[in-house]
Structure formats: structure tokens, C-alpha cells
Design a protein around this motif. Sequence first.
Motif, PDB file in Angstrom:
ATOM      1  N   SER A  27       0.827  -1.205   0.000  1.00  0.00           N
ATOM      2  CA  SER A  27       0.000   0.000   0.000  1.00  0.00           C
ATOM      3  C   SER A  27       0.867   1.263   0.000  1.00  0.00           C
ATOM      4  CB  SER A  27      -0.925  -0.003   1.212  1.00  0.00           C
ATOM      5  OG  SER A  27      -1.744   1.130   1.212  1.00  0.00           O
ATOM      6  N   VAL A  28       1.955   1.238   0.741  1.00  0.00           N
ATOM      7  CA  VAL A  28       2.866   2.385   0.765  1.00  0.00           C
ATOM      8  C   VAL A  28       3.509   2.571  -0.612  1.00  0.00           C
ATOM      9  CG1 VAL A  28       5.025   3.261   1.747  1.00  0.00           C
ATOM     10  CG2 VAL A  28       3.294   2.283   3.245  1.00  0.00           C
ATOM     11  N   LEU A  29       3.898   1.473  -1.269  1.00  0.00           N
ATOM     12  CA  LEU A  29       4.492   1.579  -2.611  1.00  0.00           C
ATOM     13  C   LEU A  29       3.502   2.131  -3.630  1.00  0.00           C
ATOM     14  CD1 LEU A  29       6.627  -1.692  -2.830  1.00  0.00           C
ATOM     15  CD2 LEU A  29       7.442   0.665  -2.658  1.00  0.00           C
ATOM     16  N   VAL A  30       2.264   1.665  -3.585  1.00  0.00           N
ATOM     17  CA  VAL A  30       1.237   2.171  -4.502  1.00  0.00           C
ATOM     18  C   VAL A  30       1.014   3.660  -4.247  1.00  0.00           C
ATOM     19  CG1 VAL A  30      -1.225   2.048  -5.081  1.00  0.00           C
ATOM     20  CG2 VAL A  30       0.116  -0.047  -4.878  1.00  0.00           C
ATOM     21  N   SER A  31       0.971   4.051  -2.970  1.00  0.00           N
ATOM     22  CA  SER A  31       0.807   5.473  -2.628  1.00  0.00           C
ATOM     23  C   SER A  31       1.971   6.302  -3.158  1.00  0.00           C
ATOM     24  CB  SER A  31       0.691   5.650  -1.115  1.00  0.00           C
ATOM     25  OG  SER A  31      -0.462   5.020  -0.630  1.00  0.00           O
ATOM     26  N   VAL A  71      -1.858  10.772  -0.787  1.00  0.00           N
ATOM     27  CA  VAL A  71      -1.793  11.216   0.610  1.00  0.00           C
ATOM     28  C   VAL A  71      -2.852  10.489   1.436  1.00  0.00           C
ATOM     29  CG1 VAL A  71      -2.145  13.196   2.134  1.00  0.00           C
ATOM     30  CG2 VAL A  71      -0.746  13.437   0.079  1.00  0.00           C
ATOM     31  N   PHE A  72      -4.073  10.387   0.911  1.00  0.00           N
ATOM     32  CA  PHE A  72      -5.143   9.670   1.609  1.00  0.00           C
ATOM     33  C   PHE A  72      -4.750   8.219   1.863  1.00  0.00           C
ATOM     34  CE2 PHE A  72      -8.811   6.831   1.226  1.00  0.00           C
ATOM     35  CZ  PHE A  72      -9.531   7.219   2.357  1.00  0.00           C
ATOM     36  N   ARG A  73      -4.274   7.525   0.836  1.00  0.00           N
ATOM     37  CA  ARG A  73      -3.870   6.121   0.986  1.00  0.00           C
ATOM     38  C   ARG A  73      -2.722   5.969   1.977  1.00  0.00           C
ATOM     39  NH1 ARG A  73      -4.947   1.896  -2.316  1.00  0.00           N
ATOM     40  NH2 ARG A  73      -2.843   1.154  -1.923  1.00  0.00           N
ATOM     41  N   LEU A  74      -1.797   6.903   1.950  1.00  0.00           N
ATOM     42  CA  LEU A  74      -0.636   6.817   2.826  1.00  0.00           C
ATOM     43  C   LEU A  74      -1.019   6.964   4.294  1.00  0.00           C
ATOM     44  CD1 LEU A  74       2.417   6.456   2.790  1.00  0.00           C
ATOM     45  CD2 LEU A  74       2.630   8.936   2.701  1.00  0.00           C
ATOM     46  N   PHE A  75      -1.897   7.899   4.605  1.00  0.00           N
ATOM     47  CA  PHE A  75      -2.230   8.153   5.996  1.00  0.00           C
ATOM     48  C   PHE A  75      -3.380   7.306   6.528  1.00  0.00           C
ATOM     49  CE2 PHE A  75       0.062  12.095   5.013  1.00  0.00           C
ATOM     50  CZ  PHE A  75       0.998  12.035   6.030  1.00  0.00           C
ATOM     51  N   TRP A  76      -4.334   6.891   5.676  1.00  0.00           N
ATOM     52  CA  TRP A  76      -5.496   6.175   6.189  1.00  0.00           C
ATOM     53  C   TRP A  76      -5.618   4.742   5.709  1.00  0.00           C
ATOM     54  CZ3 TRP A  76      -5.961  11.438   5.106  1.00  0.00           C
ATOM     55  CH2 TRP A  76      -6.242  12.213   6.220  1.00  0.00           C
ATOM     56  N   LYS A  77      -4.935   4.355   4.690  1.00  0.00           N
ATOM     57  CA  LYS A  77      -5.085   3.002   4.157  1.00  0.00           C
ATOM     58  C   LYS A  77      -3.795   2.195   4.158  1.00  0.00           C
ATOM     59  CE  LYS A  77      -9.399   3.293   2.844  1.00  0.00           C
ATOM     60  NZ  LYS A  77     -10.419   2.427   3.356  1.00  0.00           N
ATOM     61  N   SER A  78      -2.772   2.673   4.822  1.00  0.00           N
ATOM     62  CA  SER A  78      -1.492   1.974   4.756  1.00  0.00           C
ATOM     63  C   SER A  78      -1.299   0.961   5.885  1.00  0.00           C
ATOM     64  CB  SER A  78      -0.343   2.982   4.765  1.00  0.00           C
ATOM     65  OG  SER A  78      -0.332   3.701   5.977  1.00  0.00           O
ATOM     66  N   LYS A  79      -2.239   0.875   6.800  1.00  0.00           N
ATOM     67  CA  LYS A  79      -2.137  -0.074   7.913  1.00  0.00           C
ATOM     68  C   LYS A  79      -3.075  -1.254   7.675  1.00  0.00           C
ATOM     69  CE  LYS A  79       0.446   2.497  10.685  1.00  0.00           C
ATOM     70  NZ  LYS A  79       1.733   2.159  11.159  1.00  0.00           N
ATOM     71  N   GLU A  80      -2.684  -2.411   8.188  1.00  0.00           N
ATOM     72  CA  GLU A  80      -3.521  -3.597   8.090  1.00  0.00           C
ATOM     73  C   GLU A  80      -3.359  -4.424   9.358  1.00  0.00           C
ATOM     74  OE1 GLU A  80      -2.145  -5.510   4.549  1.00  0.00           O
ATOM     75  OE2 GLU A  80      -0.271  -6.150   5.443  1.00  0.00           O
ATOM     76  N   TRP A  81      -4.421  -5.151   9.721  1.00  0.00           N
ATOM     77  CA  TRP A  81      -4.377  -6.047  10.867  1.00  0.00           C
ATOM     78  C   TRP A  81      -3.761  -7.361  10.418  1.00  0.00           C
ATOM     79  CZ3 TRP A  81      -5.483  -3.988  15.433  1.00  0.00           C
ATOM     80  CH2 TRP A  81      -6.322  -2.889  15.497  1.00  0.00           C
ATOM     81  N   VAL A  82      -2.843  -7.925  11.228  1.00  0.00           N
ATOM     82  CA  VAL A  82      -2.166  -9.172  10.884  1.00  0.00           C
ATOM     83  C   VAL A  82      -2.289 -10.140  12.060  1.00  0.00           C
ATOM     84  CG1 VAL A  82       0.054 -10.227  10.300  1.00  0.00           C
ATOM     85  CG2 VAL A  82      -0.542  -7.990   9.382  1.00  0.00           C
ATOM     86  N   TYR A  83      -2.672 -11.385  11.763  1.00  0.00           N
ATOM     87  CA  TYR A  83      -2.681 -12.457  12.759  1.00  0.00           C
ATOM     88  C   TYR A  83      -1.247 -12.973  12.840  1.00  0.00           C
ATOM     89  CZ  TYR A  83      -3.963 -16.841  15.062  1.00  0.00           C
ATOM     90  OH  TYR A  83      -4.063 -17.903  15.938  1.00  0.00           O
ATOM     91  N   VAL A  84      -0.579 -12.635  13.928  1.00  0.00           N
ATOM     92  CA  VAL A  84       0.865 -12.838  14.061  1.00  0.00           C
ATOM     93  C   VAL A  84       1.311 -14.303  13.927  1.00  0.00           C
ATOM     94  CG1 VAL A  84       2.856 -12.493  15.579  1.00  0.00           C
ATOM     95  CG2 VAL A  84       1.114 -10.723  15.389  1.00  0.00           C
ATOM     96  N   PRO A  85       0.657 -15.291  14.572  1.00  0.00           N
ATOM     97  CA  PRO A  85       1.168 -16.665  14.468  1.00  0.00           C
ATOM     98  C   PRO A  85       1.289 -17.195  13.045  1.00  0.00           C
ATOM     99  CG  PRO A  85      -0.404 -16.526  16.246  1.00  0.00           C
ATOM    100  CD  PRO A  85      -0.451 -15.205  15.524  1.00  0.00           C
ATOM    101  N   THR A  86       0.389 -16.767  12.146  1.00  0.00           N
ATOM    102  CA  THR A  86       0.466 -17.261  10.775  1.00  0.00           C
ATOM    103  C   THR A  86       0.889 -16.177   9.778  1.00  0.00           C
ATOM    104  OG1 THR A  86      -1.869 -16.781  10.345  1.00  0.00           O
ATOM    105  CG2 THR A  86      -1.326 -18.980  11.192  1.00  0.00           C
TER     106      THR A  86
END
Length: 179
Positions: A27-31, A71-86
Amino acid sequence: MNTVISADETMFSTVHPDIEKRTSVSSVLVSAIFCVIGAGAFVTSLKMGDSSSTMSMAFMTGGTILFLLAVFRLFWKSKEWVYVPTGSVAKERTCFFDECDLQALAATLESKDFTGKNDVKAKSCGNVRMDYMLSQDKRFVAVQLFRFVPYTYEPASSVFYYTGAEAGAFVRCLEASKF
């Protein structure tokens, strides 16, 4: 590890220890690409000889839109939830039910009995909202019920966490749309 928290808290106010919010590299690269293309289009519009031409205005408008989107994608869409064990990305989703199904849904979520005995079916809209976070590998689920009180949905249950086989049973029940 199936812990339950207070109904005053929501899925996103307290997070399971196995869930982590990370920056999405793609997402950061696309932004960044949108930002560079947008800035390039804007600069190109300024370098054109006739600043009032249609082409110059199109470049300026397109460049501005791409830059703002970046700018919108960078600040509001660049984070994602990750299930750490997998390492699987988790997405948030919602489904709705009728008010009369709230007690049956809460009982099903508490008992972890996802055999579909209650014949409760999901609908496209309703007074009961079920928010859930599901990992892509279907090995983690966080679920919470909300009741519609005029003008807003308020928590009607605590957050339930399911991992492993319990998460798989929940997903099968959800895909069949029968609880």
C-alpha cells in the motif's frame, strides 16, 4: 486462547495479543507511485506553454487528484491487521440480523456451538449488527454483537475470540449463513 472482554469495549479498542497492526508495504508503494505520477503530471501542466489549454488543465487536475489520493492512501489506508502466528492479514466485515435473533446469536457465540441449530440467518440489514475480524487463512476470528439504539449501534456483547478449529467452525457457519 479464547478470552472475553467487557461489552463497553469494542473489537478495535482492545486488541487480542495475537493481532497486530502493521504497515502494508504494498500500500505504501502504490501510494508513492501515485504521488510521483501526480506530482509529475502537475509539473508537466506548469511546463506547458499554454496554461489555459485543455491538456494543461487535464494534467493539472489529474495530477492533483492522484497526489491527494496518494496522501489519503498513505495516511489512512497503509495499515492492516495481521494475525501474528500465521502472518495472515485480517479483514473487518459486518453482517446483520433481526432483533429477535440477538439472544440466540449471543448464546451461540458464548457456547461456541456453531452447528446451526438455531436457524438464525444473516440479512442485508437489521437491528442487530455482527462485526467480525477474520484472518485470510481462517484461523483467527474476533466477533462482537451490536444492537441498534436510535441513531447508533451500541455493543450488545463482549468481544469473542476464536482460534484454530473454533475459528474454522465459525467460518463454516458464517458461509452457510446459519447460526
